[in-house]
Design an enzyme around this catalytic site. Structure first.
Site, PDB file in Angstrom:
ATOM      1  N   ARG A   1       8.296 -18.168 -12.342  1.00  0.00           N
ATOM      2  CA  ARG A   1       8.820 -16.930 -11.750  1.00  0.00           C
ATOM      3  C   ARG A   1      10.215 -17.156 -11.133  1.00  0.00           C
ATOM      4  NH1 ARG A   1       6.297 -13.702  -6.558  1.00  0.00           N
ATOM      5  NH2 ARG A   1       7.127 -11.669  -7.087  1.00  0.00           N
TER       6      ARG A   1
ATOM      7  N   ASP B   1      -1.472 -16.340  -2.692  1.00  0.00           N
ATOM      8  CA  ASP B   1      -0.982 -15.954  -4.015  1.00  0.00           C
ATOM      9  C   ASP B   1      -0.750 -17.187  -4.892  1.00  0.00           C
ATOM     10  OD1 ASP B   1      -0.054 -14.218  -5.970  1.00  0.00           O
ATOM     11  OD2 ASP B   1       1.255 -13.139  -4.606  1.00  0.00           O
TER      12      ASP B   1
ATOM     13  N   ASP C   1      -1.552  -6.316 -10.159  1.00  0.00           N
ATOM     14  CA  ASP C   1      -0.293  -5.859  -9.563  1.00  0.00           C
ATOM     15  C   ASP C   1      -0.020  -4.411  -9.942  1.00  0.00           C
ATOM     16  OD1 ASP C   1       0.373  -8.044  -8.147  1.00  0.00           O
ATOM     17  OD2 ASP C   1       1.841  -8.843  -9.561  1.00  0.00           O
TER      18      ASP C   1
HETATM   19  C1  GLA Z   1       2.610 -11.328  -6.610  1.00  0.00           C
HETATM   20  C2  GLA Z   1       1.479 -10.516  -6.033  1.00  0.00           C
HETATM   21  C3  GLA Z   1       2.022  -9.272  -5.356  1.00  0.00           C
HETATM   22  C4  GLA Z   1       3.008  -9.663  -4.289  1.00  0.00           C
HETATM   23  C5  GLA Z   1       4.090 -10.537  -4.876  1.00  0.00           C
HETATM   24  C6  GLA Z   1       4.992 -11.097  -3.796  1.00  0.00           C
HETATM   25  O1  GLA Z   1       3.184 -10.706  -7.692  1.00  0.00           O
HETATM   26  O2  GLA Z   1       0.542 -10.213  -7.005  1.00  0.00           O
HETATM   27  O3  GLA Z   1       0.983  -8.505  -4.808  1.00  0.00           O
HETATM   28  O4  GLA Z   1       2.342 -10.326  -3.250  1.00  0.00           O
HETATM   29  O5  GLA Z   1       3.568 -11.622  -5.609  1.00  0.00           O
HETATM   30  O6  GLA Z   1       5.993 -11.881  -4.308  1.00  0.00           O
END
Ligand code: GLA
Length: 746
Positions: A437, A475, A545
């Site tokens: 990422r 996360d 998400d």
């Molecule tokens: C991921 C999570 C989101 C959020 C972002 C933050 O994508 O799934 O809910 O917390 O990271 O960077």
């Protein structure tokens, strides 16, 4: 390498053996004997004979003692309970090793059988030895007393002179009699997780697997259901459900060969993961949870949910708080004023918890995007001058709890952590790492005990400094893109995927031991960690998400096959939606979010007073129905996958005194015809008072406040208007209903 320190399953097994040795040791006679393990409504029968390979006999509806005695004659199944590779080579194996002298064949015979009763369950272990080598395999079957689940797993012990390499090591094997057998499974992608697919099993090999290394449920899922009597039905037909309780790479195989069986194998994905077992070492596989239902998929799901709530999820007996998460409201733009305003807003709407998401941390590098700072878990005082301590005090003033986001398994190339510990990352030896990422993200090597200490320290540091933290969103936004560990020895590099998860679990266990009350959410770039391997440590998971209410109906439907509503974080977000850009009215967004663990993921500042008032009322009502949604039984009524224009489900309390019915229109056409949805799971004898929640119509439904029998509701359902009766300027394409049913007495 001291394996017993590294592999939690090994430790678990060692503990289990310790206990089993104290337990009654059942003699294994020379006669063939059927061993039956039962749950309230199911039985598993194995044929276990000293000196022979154990055989699978039966798994299904409960058997009487007479049936157990004679089942061998009437059923005629001679499949091994755990097929080992080397003799009968053409068949798929559950287990294959290279012995210390290079021999690739194994032949197992029973040498002992033990039974342990722990009150909640009865666990049978069948110990086998290779006929020639000092290599041992033990099969475990744990049958719960009060839920219809049997967990099956295996363990191995090497007493040979040298090292043995495990090449294939399924947790369990189950033959499923051929017929018109259909498989239900989940597939998907980021932002489109847990899509349901149902298809008949055909000759050949069906493989469901994951190789991400960190997250294992964005794409395929490690849970399946077999409908044994043709096309899957919610309320009818025999179903076998299976859920592998593992958070890492897995492989489920269904081999339909020339025999009378579909051969089902489930376990850790052995690809690039062969395990070297030194002399005197053990290896234990994660459990495969099996359920059997004679009442279709619905009962199989309820079996998983009950077991999940009672035995698997962290705090499965505890109602979840209603929260606001900052992510879609402010993204990385965290500041004190903004956080406090959001806390005031969620408190005013009746919420109970505020969660500050990504963007709050960073020392040398500010976390203003996904390109920096993972690993530098210090409060960014440029954004939050009063620190987390101030926010906790502000939350307390408002009468709510406070939670925080972390991603402790990861780092960025631009971080102080990486500058200090470049050897802590997962990296192919001698090669530039492939980044994830933001083009800079890297995975930390959890096979390394120093990294485990560090990751534990991230949580421990926060909790020591701020004991008031109530909730952590954990996360994980990257998989293992580089095969290599600086920690593991050269000939142990194939241990990386498994050692990573052992390390992860070891950290989780330490956290749970020290912070038993903390609420933990498993997020992994959305729904990447929806599995029963991580749920013992986590209270819930982020389903996706994608917060678009319409698409969530499909994703949450699939997820509900295996996971209870209390574990499914489901948030009201903005319109247009930030992922699909679809404009879904607030009513519909609320009605979908209220079918899971309700939360909000929105900037309240951008909402009108009227919208806030709607949410306030919904939150108040959710508090009433929360015990039913989160602890009740799920009945799926009309599948969105049927394409009939609507979807519907309901939750019924265990005593059947309350129920909540949900109905969402999934398509909008003029003069369309939608099926009338019959309810399920109610007490036919009880009379229920009807109350619509989240009403927007100018007039109540004609049956508002009326009392109707459970028998009527289950036979006929309620006629629901297809559109909402509101002023013309408020009309839109969406329509949904939430109806609360309460026992009205006689
Ligand atoms: C991921 C999570 C989101 C959020 C972002 C933050 O994508 O799934 O809910 O917390 O990271 O960077």
């Amino acid at each position: 390498m001291e394996l017993n320190d590294r592999n939690p399953w090994q430790r678990k097994a060692a503990r289990a053996w310790g206990i089993l040795c104290l337990a009654v040791c059942l003699p294994v006679g020379s006669e063939a004997r059927n061993v039956c393990l039962s749950t309230p409504n199911t039985s598993l029968v194995l044929d276990v004979e000293q000196g022979e390979e154990p055989k699978y006999v039966y798994y299904g509806r409960s058997l009487s003692p007479l049936d157990v005695e004679n089942i061998g004659y009437v059923r005629n199944c001679d499949q091994p309970a755990y097929p080992a590779y080397g003799l009968d080579c053409p068949y798929e194996a559950a287990f294959a090793v290279r012995h210390s002298d290079g021999n690739l064949s194994t032949q197992l015979e029973v040498c002992a059988m033990e039974e342990k009763d722990t009150g909640e369950a009865r666990t049978l272990s069948i110990r086998m030895k290779d006929k020639v080598y000092d290599f041992y395999v033990t099969l475990y079957y744990k049958a719960y007393r009060d839920v219809d689940i049997i967990e099956a797993w295996s363990s191995f012990r090497n007493e040979e002179k040298g090292e043995v390499v495990l090449g294939q090591f399924a947790s369990a094997y189950l033959p499923v009699r051929r017929g018109d057998v259909w498989l239900s499974r989940l597939y998907g992608a980021w932002a489109n997780e847990a899509r349901l697919v149902q298809e008949p099993l055909r000759p050949g090999m069906e493989v469901i697997q994951n190789k991400d290394g960190v997250r294992n449920s964005h794409t395929a899922h490690a849970e399946v259901m077999f409908s044994l009597d043709g096309r899957p039905q919610e309320d009818n037909g025999r179903v076998i459900g299976a859920a592998l309780c593992y958070g890492g790479n897995y492989k489920l195989r269904v081999n339909t060969d020339e025999s009378e069986y579909h051969h089902f194998f489930a376990g850790i994905n052995e690809d690039r993961s062969s395990w070297h077992l030194g002399r005197g070492e053990d290896f234990t596989t994660p459990p495969l949870a099996l359920t059997f239902s004679s009442e279709g998929l619905g009962q199989a799901s309820r079996n998983f949910h009950r077991w999940g709530r009672k035995y698997k999820l962290a705090h499965g007996d505890r109602e979840r708080k209603i929260l606001l998460n900052s992510w879609e409201g402010v993204y990385f733009k965290i500041n004190e004023e903004g956080m406090e305003a959001m806390m005031s807003d969620i408190a005013a709407m009746g919420g109970e918890l505020f969660v500050m998401d990504d963007g709050w941390f960073g020392g040398k590098y500010s976390r203003n995007s996904d390109k920096t700072s993972l690993g530098d878990w210090v409060t960014d005082r440029r954004k939050l001058p009063g620190g987390v301590g101030k926010l906790l005090r502000e939350a307390e003033k408002r009468g709510i709890k406070f939670g925080i986001w972390i991603e402790p398994e990861m780092t960025n190339t631009r971080s102080e952590l990486y500058e200090k510990h470049p050897d802590w990352i997962v990296q192919a030896p001698g090669r530039e790492p492939v980044t994830g990422r933001g083009g800079t993200q890297l995975v930390l090597d959890l096979s390394n005990p120093d990294v485990q200490d560090y990751v534990f320290g991230v949580v421990d540091g926060l909790m020591t400094k701020y004991p008031g933290i109530d909730y952590i969103k954990w996360d994980a936004n990257m998989g293992i893109l580089n095969h290599g560990s600086h920690y593991l020895e050269g000939n142990r590099q194939s241990h990386l995927y498994i050692a990573y998860h052992c390390g992860f679990e070891a950290v989780c266990r330490r956290i749970r031991e020290k912070y038993p009350d903390l609420t933990l959410q498993a997020c992994a770039q959305g729904g990447g960690r929806a599995n029963y391997g991580v749920l013992p440590y986590f209270d819930e998971f982020w389903v996706s998400d994608n917060t678009d209410a319409l698409q969530r109906i499909y994703m949450q439907w699939g997820t509900s096959y295996f996971f209870p509503a209390m574990a499914m974080a489901s948030h009201i977000s903005a319109a247009p939606n930030h992922q699909t850009f679809r404009t879904v009215p607030l009513k519909f967004r609320i009605d979908v979010a209220m079918s899971g663990r309700l939360g909000m993921e929105i900037q309240p500042k951008d909402m009108t007073e009227e919208e806030k008032e709607m949410c306030r009322r919904a939150i108040a009502d959710y508090k009433t129905i929360r015990p039913v949604v989160q602890k009740g039984d799920l009945y799926r009524l009309l599948s969105p996958y049927e394409g009939l224009g609507a979807a519907s489900l309901m939750y019924v309390s265990q005593d059947k005194a309350e129920a909540v019915f949900y109905w969402w229109k999934t398509e909008h056409f003029m003069n369309q015809h939608l099926p009338r949805v019959r309810m399920s799971g109610l007490d036919a004898e009880k009379n229920y008072r009807i109350r619509e929640l989240n009403r927007i119509d100018n007039q109540p439904l004609p049956y508002e406040g009326k009392v109707v029998s459970g028998a009527f509701l289950m036979a006929n359902g309620l006629e629901l208007p297809y559109v909402h009766q509101v002023e013309r300027n408020r009309k839109n394409a969406y329509s949904s209903r939430v109806i609360y049913l309460e026992d009205a007495g006689d």
